[in-house]
Design a protein around this motif. Sequence first.
Motif, PDB file in Angstrom:
ATOM      1  N   LEU A  62       8.030 111.682  32.372  1.00 20.57           N
ATOM      2  CA  LEU A  62       6.618 111.613  32.723  1.00 20.57           C
ATOM      3  C   LEU A  62       6.169 112.892  33.406  1.00 20.57           C
ATOM      4  O   LEU A  62       6.932 113.502  34.167  1.00 20.57           O
ATOM      5  CB  LEU A  62       6.355 110.445  33.684  1.00 20.57           C
ATOM      6  N   THR A  63       4.929 113.285  33.158  1.00 14.82           N
ATOM      7  CA  THR A  63       4.323 114.359  33.941  1.00 14.82           C
ATOM      8  C   THR A  63       3.554 113.731  35.102  1.00 14.82           C
ATOM      9  O   THR A  63       2.785 112.786  34.906  1.00 14.82           O
ATOM     10  CB  THR A  63       3.362 115.212  33.095  1.00 14.82           C
ATOM     11  N   PHE A  64       3.786 114.228  36.313  1.00 14.20           N
ATOM     12  CA  PHE A  64       2.992 113.858  37.485  1.00 14.20           C
ATOM     13  C   PHE A  64       1.971 114.976  37.674  1.00 14.20           C
ATOM     14  O   PHE A  64       2.314 116.074  38.114  1.00 14.20           O
ATOM     15  CB  PHE A  64       3.876 113.742  38.721  1.00 14.20           C
ATOM     16  N   SER A  65       0.731 114.704  37.327  1.00 11.64           N
ATOM     17  CA  SER A  65      -0.269 115.761  37.198  1.00 11.64           C
ATOM     18  C   SER A  65      -0.444 116.604  38.455  1.00 11.64           C
ATOM     19  O   SER A  65      -0.219 117.818  38.439  1.00 11.64           O
ATOM     20  CB  SER A  65      -1.609 115.164  36.775  1.00 11.64           C
ATOM     21  N   THR A  66      -0.870 116.001  39.553  1.00 13.64           N
ATOM     22  CA  THR A  66      -1.199 116.798  40.734  1.00 13.64           C
ATOM     23  C   THR A  66       0.029 117.221  41.532  1.00 13.64           C
ATOM     24  O   THR A  66      -0.024 118.200  42.285  1.00 13.64           O
ATOM     25  CB  THR A  66      -2.173 116.040  41.644  1.00 13.64           C
ATOM     26  N   ALA A  67       1.136 116.509  41.373  1.00 18.10           N
ATOM     27  CA  ALA A  67       2.384 116.931  42.019  1.00 18.10           C
ATOM     28  C   ALA A  67       3.043 118.074  41.260  1.00 18.10           C
ATOM     29  O   ALA A  67       3.993 118.680  41.763  1.00 18.10           O
ATOM     30  CB  ALA A  67       3.355 115.753  42.125  1.00 18.10           C
ATOM     31  N   ARG A  68       2.565 118.351  40.038  1.00 15.45           N
ATOM     32  CA  ARG A  68       3.089 119.413  39.166  1.00 15.45           C
ATOM     33  C   ARG A  68       4.558 119.169  38.833  1.00 15.45           C
ATOM     34  O   ARG A  68       5.336 120.090  38.684  1.00 15.45           O
ATOM     35  CB  ARG A  68       2.929 120.799  39.812  1.00 15.45           C
ATOM     36  N   GLN A  69       4.921 117.909  38.676  1.00 14.26           N
ATOM     37  CA  GLN A  69       6.323 117.548  38.458  1.00 14.26           C
ATOM     38  C   GLN A  69       6.528 116.873  37.109  1.00 14.26           C
ATOM     39  O   GLN A  69       5.602 116.302  36.526  1.00 14.26           O
ATOM     40  CB  GLN A  69       6.797 116.601  39.557  1.00 14.26           C
ATOM     41  N   VAL A  70       7.772 116.943  36.649  1.00 14.63           N
ATOM     42  CA  VAL A  70       8.226 116.167  35.504  1.00 14.63           C
ATOM     43  C   VAL A  70       9.410 115.332  35.983  1.00 14.63           C
ATOM     44  O   VAL A  70      10.347 115.862  36.588  1.00 14.63           O
ATOM     45  CB  VAL A  70       8.649 117.072  34.332  1.00 14.63           C
ATOM     46  N   VAL A  71       9.341 114.026  35.745  1.00 15.46           N
ATOM     47  CA  VAL A  71      10.379 113.114  36.221  1.00 15.46           C
ATOM     48  C   VAL A  71      10.878 112.253  35.072  1.00 15.46           C
ATOM     49  O   VAL A  71      10.157 112.004  34.106  1.00 15.46           O
ATOM     50  CB  VAL A  71       9.864 112.205  37.364  1.00 15.46           C
ATOM     51  N   ASN A  72      12.115 111.809  35.195  1.00 17.07           N
ATOM     52  CA  ASN A  72      12.677 110.844  34.252  1.00 17.07           C
ATOM     53  C   ASN A  72      12.706 109.486  34.934  1.00 17.07           C
ATOM     54  O   ASN A  72      13.130 109.371  36.090  1.00 17.07           O
ATOM     55  CB  ASN A  72      14.088 111.254  33.825  1.00 17.07           C
ATOM     56  N   VAL A  73      12.251 108.467  34.214  1.00 15.79           N
ATOM     57  CA  VAL A  73      12.224 107.106  34.753  1.00 15.79           C
ATOM     58  C   VAL A  73      12.942 106.196  33.765  1.00 15.79           C
ATOM     59  O   VAL A  73      12.585 106.146  32.576  1.00 15.79           O
ATOM     60  CB  VAL A  73      10.788 106.604  34.977  1.00 15.79           C
ATOM     61  N   THR A  74      13.958 105.479  34.226  1.00 18.95           N
ATOM     62  CA  THR A  74      14.691 104.565  33.354  1.00 18.95           C
ATOM     63  C   THR A  74      13.888 103.284  33.148  1.00 18.95           C
ATOM     64  O   THR A  74      12.910 103.008  33.853  1.00 18.95           O
ATOM     65  CB  THR A  74      16.058 104.195  33.952  1.00 18.95           C
ATOM     66  N   ARG A  75      14.317 102.478  32.193  1.00 21.28           N
ATOM     67  CA  ARG A  75      13.646 101.199  31.928  1.00 21.28           C
ATOM     68  C   ARG A  75      13.782 100.256  33.112  1.00 21.28           C
ATOM     69  O   ARG A  75      13.034  99.274  33.218  1.00 21.28           O
ATOM     70  CB  ARG A  75      14.229 100.564  30.666  1.00 21.28           C
ATOM     71  N   GLU A  76      14.722 100.545  34.011  1.00 19.43           N
ATOM     72  CA  GLU A  76      14.876  99.733  35.224  1.00 19.43           C
ATOM     73  C   GLU A  76      14.103 100.306  36.404  1.00 19.43           C
ATOM     74  O   GLU A  76      14.125  99.730  37.499  1.00 19.43           O
ATOM     75  CB  GLU A  76      16.359  99.618  35.599  1.00 19.43           C
ATOM     76  N   GLY A  77      13.438 101.448  36.202  1.00 19.81           N
ATOM     77  CA  GLY A  77      12.599 102.011  37.241  1.00 19.81           C
ATOM     78  C   GLY A  77      13.248 103.068  38.106  1.00 19.81           C
ATOM     79  O   GLY A  77      12.640 103.534  39.078  1.00 19.81           O
ATOM     80  N   ARG A  78      14.475 103.499  37.788  1.00 14.29           N
ATOM     81  CA  ARG A  78      15.109 104.561  38.575  1.00 14.29           C
ATOM     82  C   ARG A  78      14.501 105.909  38.213  1.00 14.29           C
ATOM     83  O   ARG A  78      14.312 106.221  37.036  1.00 14.29           O
ATOM     84  CB  ARG A  78      16.616 104.573  38.338  1.00 14.29           C
ATOM     85  N   LYS A  79      14.198 106.723  39.232  1.00 16.94           N
ATOM     86  CA  LYS A  79      13.491 107.986  39.041  1.00 16.94           C
ATOM     87  C   LYS A  79      14.381 109.182  39.367  1.00 16.94           C
ATOM     88  O   LYS A  79      15.168 109.138  40.306  1.00 16.94           O
ATOM     89  CB  LYS A  79      12.236 108.026  39.925  1.00 16.94           C
ATOM     90  N   ARG A  80      14.229 110.250  38.569  1.00 16.98           N
ATOM     91  CA  ARG A  80      14.971 111.491  38.812  1.00 16.98           C
ATOM     92  C   ARG A  80      14.061 112.678  38.515  1.00 16.98           C
ATOM     93  O   ARG A  80      13.463 112.757  37.442  1.00 16.98           O
ATOM     94  CB  ARG A  80      16.218 111.548  37.924  1.00 16.98           C
ATOM     95  N   LEU A  81      13.955 113.598  39.463  1.00 17.32           N
ATOM     96  CA  LEU A  81      13.121 114.783  39.273  1.00 17.32           C
ATOM     97  C   LEU A  81      13.803 115.743  38.303  1.00 17.32           C
ATOM     98  O   LEU A  81      14.969 116.102  38.474  1.00 17.32           O
ATOM     99  CB  LEU A  81      12.890 115.471  40.619  1.00 17.32           C
ATOM    100  N   LEU A  82      13.063 116.185  37.285  1.00 18.17           N
ATOM    101  CA  LEU A  82      13.584 117.129  36.301  1.00 18.17           C
ATOM    102  C   LEU A  82      13.113 118.555  36.557  1.00 18.17           C
ATOM    103  O   LEU A  82      13.860 119.504  36.329  1.00 18.17           O
ATOM    104  CB  LEU A  82      13.162 116.702  34.885  1.00 18.17           C
ATOM    105  N   ALA A  83      11.883 118.706  37.022  1.00 20.04           N
ATOM    106  CA  ALA A  83      11.338 120.061  37.226  1.00 20.04           C
ATOM    107  C   ALA A  83      10.047 119.983  38.031  1.00 20.04           C
ATOM    108  O   ALA A  83       9.349 118.964  38.017  1.00 20.04           O
ATOM    109  CB  ALA A  83      11.067 120.751  35.888  1.00 20.04           C
ATOM    110  N   THR A  84       9.744 121.079  38.701  1.00 23.54           N
ATOM    111  CA  THR A  84       8.457 121.255  39.374  1.00 23.54           C
ATOM    112  C   THR A  84       7.847 122.561  38.895  1.00 23.54           C
ATOM    113  O   THR A  84       8.501 123.611  38.953  1.00 23.54           O
ATOM    114  CB  THR A  84       8.616 121.292  40.904  1.00 23.54           C
ATOM    115  N   LEU A  85       6.617 122.497  38.402  1.00 23.62           N
ATOM    116  CA  LEU A  85       5.940 123.707  37.955  1.00 23.62           C
ATOM    117  C   LEU A  85       5.569 124.555  39.176  1.00 23.62           C
ATOM    118  O   LEU A  85       5.299 124.021  40.255  1.00 23.62           O
ATOM    119  CB  LEU A  85       4.694 123.346  37.152  1.00 23.62           C
ATOM    120  N   PRO A  86       5.577 125.888  39.033  1.00 21.27           N
ATOM    121  CA  PRO A  86       5.341 126.752  40.188  1.00 21.27           C
ATOM    122  C   PRO A  86       3.948 126.567  40.779  1.00 21.27           C
ATOM    123  O   PRO A  86       2.976 126.301  40.070  1.00 21.27           O
ATOM    124  CB  PRO A  86       5.519 128.166  39.620  1.00 21.27           C
TER     125      PRO A  86
END
Length: 326
Positions: A62-86
């Motif tokens: 998922l893209t988090f628009s205003t946080a400038r982040q991309v995160v992975n979310v499992t079907r069980e709801g576990r979240k992991r940060l993949l990247a933050t745009l500068p």
Amino acid sequence: MIRLPRSAGISAAALALGLLATAPAAGDEPTVSTPRVVAHFDLAKGESPENIALEPDGSADLTFSTARQVVNVTREGRKRLLATLPSVPDASTPVVGRAVVLGIARAQNGALYVTYATGTRATGIWRIPAGGGRPRQIALLPATGFPNGLALDERRGVFYVADSVLGTVWRVPRAGGKPTAWATGAALEPRNARPAARVGANGLRLHRDAVWVSNTNAGTLLRIPVRRDGSARPIETRASGLYALDDFGFVERRRDTALVALTGGSEVALVRPDGTHQVVLDRQSGLSNPTAVAVRGRTAYVTGAAYFTQKDPNLLLADVRQRARH
């Protein structure tokens, strides 16, 4: 889409209500059921989910628009940060005035690509390594634009980008480089006079040899067939009366049946191949200003950004079932 005001017009809302399909479901029409929110996000941290790319394991990037982040979310709801745009201190992005990460596409090798709108030379397409890592800009798009929906055509080796302000679908080589205005015209342009509400071409998907685009202000779902030489055929309007339409996903590979996010009314509608449509999910289902839909097999994924409700941004899953044909 970022914070489109409901002041897009009483007339637009009336049109949407007037055109909302009431026809009974066809015998072979997909059904949507069992909605459940699998992940809740934090508005205070800018965690407004804007768009979706699905992984082979069923998790969602998922893209988090205003946080400038991309995160992975499992079907069980576990979240992991993949990247933050500068960070872009001098951001002057049209519509929103700040840097936002919007569309996302996944390549078969696992690399992720996102659109970043900043009002500066950082505006364009950025690449994130498979599994996450440091983002790198691979293509520059006009700083005066608002690059939104993104799709990757690996067969042709190109990206398509919907520009919400310039009313353009850009075509960009997969390796990066100079963009080409692939499709333009009134059907893609914003209709609202207010700068903060001027959102035309928004969501973008590839489906059955065509580029499909939503126009938020117009409330239309558009189809642009791709010629053999890669050029665009004339734009077709396939559905209208979709108030505050954002992104969408197709339910079936061989038919033009789509689930579309109606962010202003916190609804998801099923759009049939003939353009008629009906609401299948709403606030009672758990939606909070949905922005995107992705479908994988028998599961629909819906992001809720809570841009207007300011309550409970989330990721919702629902079951999609195909009724037997007779």
